[in-house]
Design a protein around this motif. Structure first.
Motif, PDB file in Angstrom:
ATOM      1  N   SER A  96     101.516  15.974  25.840  1.00 38.41           N
ATOM      2  CA  SER A  96     101.108  17.440  26.308  1.00 38.41           C
ATOM      3  C   SER A  96     101.617  18.443  25.287  1.00 38.41           C
ATOM      4  CB  SER A  96     101.975  17.479  27.650  1.00 38.41           C
ATOM      5  OG  SER A  96     101.530  16.582  28.434  1.00 38.41           O
ATOM      6  N   GLY A  97     102.008  18.058  24.018  1.00 38.02           N
ATOM      7  CA  GLY A  97     102.370  19.313  23.314  1.00 38.02           C
ATOM      8  C   GLY A  97     101.677  19.503  22.124  1.00 38.02           C
ATOM      9  N   ALA A  98     100.446  18.972  22.084  1.00 31.17           N
ATOM     10  CA  ALA A  98      99.792  19.166  20.875  1.00 31.17           C
ATOM     11  C   ALA A  98      99.409  20.544  20.693  1.00 31.17           C
ATOM     12  CB  ALA A  98      98.379  18.158  20.991  1.00 31.17           C
ATOM     13  N   ASN A  99      98.997  20.942  19.425  1.00 29.28           N
ATOM     14  CA  ASN A  99      98.611  22.135  19.061  1.00 29.28           C
ATOM     15  C   ASN A  99      97.102  22.171  19.359  1.00 29.28           C
ATOM     16  OD1 ASN A  99      98.549  24.693  17.861  1.00 29.28           O
ATOM     17  ND2 ASN A  99      98.301  24.036  15.552  1.00 29.28           N
ATOM     18  N   ASP A 100      96.790  23.372  19.911  1.00 29.83           N
ATOM     19  CA  ASP A 100      95.235  23.664  20.098  1.00 29.83           C
ATOM     20  C   ASP A 100      94.226  24.094  19.084  1.00 29.83           C
ATOM     21  OD1 ASP A 100      92.898  23.979  21.714  1.00 29.83           O
ATOM     22  OD2 ASP A 100      93.778  25.863  22.905  1.00 29.83           O
ATOM     23  N   GLU A 101      94.117  23.144  18.167  1.00 31.76           N
ATOM     24  CA  GLU A 101      93.547  23.359  17.012  1.00 31.76           C
ATOM     25  C   GLU A 101      93.020  21.931  16.503  1.00 31.76           C
ATOM     26  OE1 GLU A 101      93.103  26.044  15.324  1.00 31.76           O
ATOM     27  OE2 GLU A 101      94.138  27.624  16.162  1.00 31.76           O
ATOM     28  N   ARG A 102      92.076  21.929  15.630  1.00 28.98           N
ATOM     29  CA  ARG A 102      91.404  20.663  15.411  1.00 28.98           C
ATOM     30  C   ARG A 102      92.389  19.768  14.631  1.00 28.98           C
ATOM     31  NH1 ARG A 102      85.902  23.230  12.452  1.00 28.98           N
ATOM     32  NH2 ARG A 102      84.762  23.534  14.422  1.00 28.98           N
ATOM     33  N   SER A 103      92.190  18.556  14.758  1.00 26.45           N
ATOM     34  CA  SER A 103      93.201  17.596  14.297  1.00 26.45           C
ATOM     35  C   SER A 103      92.412  16.469  13.346  1.00 26.45           C
ATOM     36  CB  SER A 103      93.900  16.965  15.369  1.00 26.45           C
ATOM     37  OG  SER A 103      92.983  16.409  16.587  1.00 26.45           O
ATOM     38  N   ARG A 104      93.190  15.625  12.688  1.00 22.72           N
ATOM     39  CA  ARG A 104      92.568  14.621  12.182  1.00 22.72           C
ATOM     40  C   ARG A 104      93.379  13.375  11.895  1.00 22.72           C
ATOM     41  NH1 ARG A 104      90.310  16.647   6.950  1.00 22.72           N
ATOM     42  NH2 ARG A 104      89.891  18.438   8.040  1.00 22.72           N
ATOM     43  N   SER A 105      93.160  12.224  11.606  1.00 23.78           N
ATOM     44  CA  SER A 105      94.063  10.835  11.903  1.00 23.78           C
ATOM     45  C   SER A 105      93.639   9.988  10.557  1.00 23.78           C
ATOM     46  CB  SER A 105      94.016  10.407  13.053  1.00 23.78           C
ATOM     47  OG  SER A 105      92.597  10.133  13.364  1.00 23.78           O
ATOM     48  N   TRP A 106      94.877   9.427  10.364  1.00 23.18           N
ATOM     49  CA  TRP A 106      94.664   8.068   9.384  1.00 23.18           C
ATOM     50  C   TRP A 106      95.192   6.824   9.841  1.00 23.18           C
ATOM     51  CZ3 TRP A 106      96.206  12.894   8.301  1.00 23.18           C
ATOM     52  CH2 TRP A 106      95.300  13.980   7.495  1.00 23.18           C
ATOM     53  N   GLN A 107      94.893   5.890   9.760  1.00 15.21           N
ATOM     54  CA  GLN A 107      95.704   4.565  10.420  1.00 15.21           C
ATOM     55  C   GLN A 107      96.377   3.733   9.090  1.00 15.21           C
ATOM     56  OE1 GLN A 107      93.488   1.799  12.935  1.00 15.21           O
ATOM     57  NE2 GLN A 107      95.101   0.380  12.720  1.00 15.21           N
ATOM     58  N   PHE A 108      97.711   3.493   9.394  1.00 11.74           N
ATOM     59  CA  PHE A 108      98.454   2.843   8.398  1.00 11.74           C
ATOM     60  C   PHE A 108      99.257   1.550   9.422  1.00 11.74           C
ATOM     61  CE2 PHE A 108      98.199   6.536   6.017  1.00 11.74           C
ATOM     62  CZ  PHE A 108      98.580   6.347   4.829  1.00 11.74           C
ATOM     63  N   GLY A 109      98.877   0.357   8.797  1.00 10.84           N
ATOM     64  CA  GLY A 109      99.390  -0.664   9.761  1.00 10.84           C
ATOM     65  C   GLY A 109      98.687  -0.778  10.996  1.00 10.84           C
ATOM     66  N   ASP A 110      99.396  -0.774  12.015  1.00  8.53           N
ATOM     67  CA  ASP A 110      99.005  -1.061  13.623  1.00  8.53           C
ATOM     68  C   ASP A 110      99.011   0.542  14.080  1.00  8.53           C
ATOM     69  OD1 ASP A 110      98.398  -3.484  13.339  1.00  8.53           O
ATOM     70  OD2 ASP A 110     100.334  -4.144  14.027  1.00  8.53           O
ATOM     71  N   SER A 111      99.752   1.614  13.431  1.00 10.92           N
ATOM     72  CA  SER A 111      99.628   2.934  13.930  1.00 10.92           C
ATOM     73  C   SER A 111      98.627   3.785  13.393  1.00 10.92           C
ATOM     74  CB  SER A 111     101.018   3.337  13.452  1.00 10.92           C
ATOM     75  OG  SER A 111     102.198   2.716  14.091  1.00 10.92           O
TER      76      SER A 111
END
Length: 427
Positions: A96-111
């Motif tokens: 519930s505490g995310a920033n109300d801005e665009r986000s991006r992601s990357w995977q390392f291992g299983d996370s």
């Protein structure tokens, strides 16, 4: 009786276009190549040289708030949706505490690690939480005598106030000096190596006391020498919070994967509004560790890093147009004294990038948006002085009139670069 004569049939002129090259919004309609169109709304390429009508769209799901990102972990049947300040999986709100801005992601291992400009988050398949809650505790020194010294091993972690030091105990010393004073109120953890090879915990204010201001652990009884020759036998973990350290990574909004010899094993992060020309890199395959010495200052502080391209084992950091024309800084990844090093090897002149979320790879060509249109950096550019690969000449007549170019968003889908802005998509 009236008579009528039928006129001869008018001559037919047939113009056959066997190859359609797309639109041309830049030249005057009267001067457009016959293989192009001055306007072709809602048309999309079918196969090269052919077009078809776009078949529309459908609503998949609705969420409260703006959709800021869709993130997918390999193997998950359903991805995560970042909408407003929430992160959802299906209808379940995971965070519930995310920033109300665009986000991006990357995977390392299983996370999966998600960067939103407020905190670096991690999705492990069951929960989403800030990385800072479980960031790795670094080992600062090993073989450290009680009075100080020893061998430097790792750097402080920007996301973790705790650090560990390994001491080579002596027969008589009871005062063990840490590298840093000014410790915070977090309980100090002490363990002593036993003859059987196990570590035995000691209790603060029972077996030892702590002078937090000076950074000294005072034992009631000397821990003694190590029962294993050549091995450290006293392990002390303490915490020293440095204001603003965690925010240096948490406030980053852009990043890419890069590493030594071009390996995609570290996150390079930038976009912190307090440090616009800084970037940081994490540990190898470990986004829970961000060494406090793992950063670079690129160009002048009046010009911000906007995005990244990786070309031929080199990392190109793109800055905005306030850097006197030298807007692309090229680095390579090396090992220096067994530690990662990313020296600058070249700078390129050209238009500065304007949209942090316009960077995408079309086949093997990195594209990005500037005030002069969509550009690419190629392998030939890396050893030159400037880049000149404009890829959107025919779109620029309309694209560059769009307000708010910095908000443009790009992705590659079915070997096409899609640039979305102001409810329009340029392909």
């Amino acid at each position: 009786m009236a008579f009528f004569s039928a006129p001869e049939s008018p001559a037919r002129n047939v113009f056959l276009v066997e190859e359609f090259l797309g639109v041309d919004y830049t030249n005057s309609p009267t001067g457009v190549d016959p293989r192009r169109s001055p306007d072709a709304p809602n048309m999309i390429r079918d196969v090269p040289g052919k077009v078809r009508k776009s078949l529309g769209w459908q609503t998949v799901k609705r969420y409260q708030g703006r959709i800021n990102g869709a993130h997918f972990r390999r193997g998950d049947a359903e991805g995560l949706i970042h909408a407003g300040t929430g992160i959802y999986r299906g209808d379940t709100r995971l965070y519930s505490g995310a920033n109300d801005e665009r986000s991006r992601s990357w995977q390392f291992g299983d996370s999966l690690y998600i960067m939103d400009g407020k905190a670096l988050l991690v999705w492990n398949g069951s929960t989403v939480r800030p990385v800072a809650e479980s960031a790795r505790v670094p080992v600062l020194t090993i073989a450290r005598p009680p009075k100080g010294g020893g061998t430097a091993y790792e750097d402080l972690n920007l996301l973790q106030p705790k650090f560990t030091e390994l001491f080579a105990g002596t027969a008589d010393d009871t005062a063990y000096h840490l590298t840093f004073g000014g410790l915070d109120g977090t309980a100090v953890e002490v363990q002593v190596l036993q003859a059987d090879g196990n570590w035995a915990a000691r209790t603060e204010n029972v077996d030892f006391t702590v002078d937090r201001a000076a950074g000294i652990v005072q034992f009631v009884q000397p821990p003694g020498t190590s029962p294993v020759t050549g091995e450290d036998n006293v392990r002390i973990t303490a915490a020293r919070t440095v204001a603003g350290y965690a925010e240096r990574i948490g406030k980053c909004r852009i990043g890419t994967l890069f590493g030594v010899n071009g390996a995609a094993d570290r996150i390079f992060a930038a976009g912190n509004p307090d440090f616009i020309n800084y970037d940081w890199f994490c540990g190898q395959n470990d986004p829970t560790y961000w060494p406090d010495t793992g950063y670079s200052i690129l160009g002048t502080p009046r010009s911000a890093i906007v995005g990244y391209s990786v070309v031929n084992e080199r990392l190109a950091a793109h800055k905005d147009d306030k850097e006197d024309g030298r807007n692309v800084i090229i680095r390579q990844g090396d090992l220096a004294d067994s530690k990662p090093s990313f020296p600058i090897v070249n700078t390129l002149q050209g238009q500065g990038a304007v949209a942090p979320f316009s960077f995408a790879y079309l086949v093997n060509e990195p594209l990005f948006l500037t005030k002069s249109g969509v550009y690419a950096i190629t392998a030939q550019d890396l050893t030159g002085e400037k880049y000149t690969q404009n890829r959107s000449f025919y779109l620029n007549g309309r694209l560059l009139k769009e307000p708010g170019l910095s908000d443009a968003f790009a992705l590659v889908y079915k070997d096409m670069y899609w640039l979305a802005i102001n409810e329009q998509v340029y392909i």
